[in-house]
Design an enzyme around this catalytic site. Structure first.
Site: not given
Length: 195
Positions: A159-160
């Site tokens: 996600l990051y």
């Protein structure tokens, strides 16, 4: 809410910004979500509470909860990083050691630090973590965002990366032991690209 077939349909969790008072009021619910997501040893939970209470007093503190009614199924919070804060000082020193003082200052001199982002396992995989972090980081005055996450190929790490965060430190162990972490950072605003 009922569908055309008469079965109850769950509504999507609503994300709400909370102030410091609201943060303290929801601390037990947030800690329960943290425990479900991270599965820490039980004896670490009182220390986690103390840390979170301290964080709420930091400058530029901002917090969001996600839930249905009074349930908290996710939360995220952060603050402006400044010298004298434990995480900030440890990461600044490590970045200075690996890339020099200018490198450390470029990342840590004007930064929003995402301290916690957790989604209850029953609510993961639905985009809630993405919604929480993008909402948390929206319209911040700082130049950068930084955070730490387990140094492993996890959904959180992916996600990051999809939001433009890159590794600043890897295989990093914070003082006091524990698992290896990656420290990640990005320029603000976050990228909107999805992967």
């Amino acid at each position: 809410m009922r569908s055309a077939f008469g079965t109850r349909r769950e509504t999507a969790p609503q994300i709400r910004e909370i102030d410091r008072r609201g943060f303290y009021r929801r601390l037990d619910a947030m800690l329960a979500t943290y425990a479900a997501a991270m599965e820490p040893p039980v004896d670490q939970m009182p220390g986690r509470r103390t840390i979170m209470e301290r964080h709420a007093a930091y400058p530029g503190f901002r917090a969001f909860v996600a839930g249905r009614r009074r349930d908290v199924v996710g939360f995220a919070y952060g603050f402006r990083g400044e010298p004298g804060q434990w995480w900030h000082d440890v990461v600044h020193a490590a970045l200075a050691e690996t890339g020099g003082p200018e490198h450390a200052q470029a990342w840590m001199g004007d930064t929003f630090e995402v301290a916690e982002l957790h989604v209850h396992p029953d609510s993961q995989g639905q985009g809630l973590g993405r919604r929480l972090i993008t909402t948390l980081c929206a319209d911040r005055p700082e130049r950068n965002v930084v955070l730490s996450t387990l140094d492993a190929e996890t959904p959180a790490r992916n996600l990051y990366r999809s939001l433009g965060l890159t590794d600043l430190l890897t295989a990093f162990r914070f003082p006091g032991g524990g698992p290896l972490y990656a420290v990640m950072g990005a320029r603000l605003p976050l990228s909107s690209r999805r992967s």
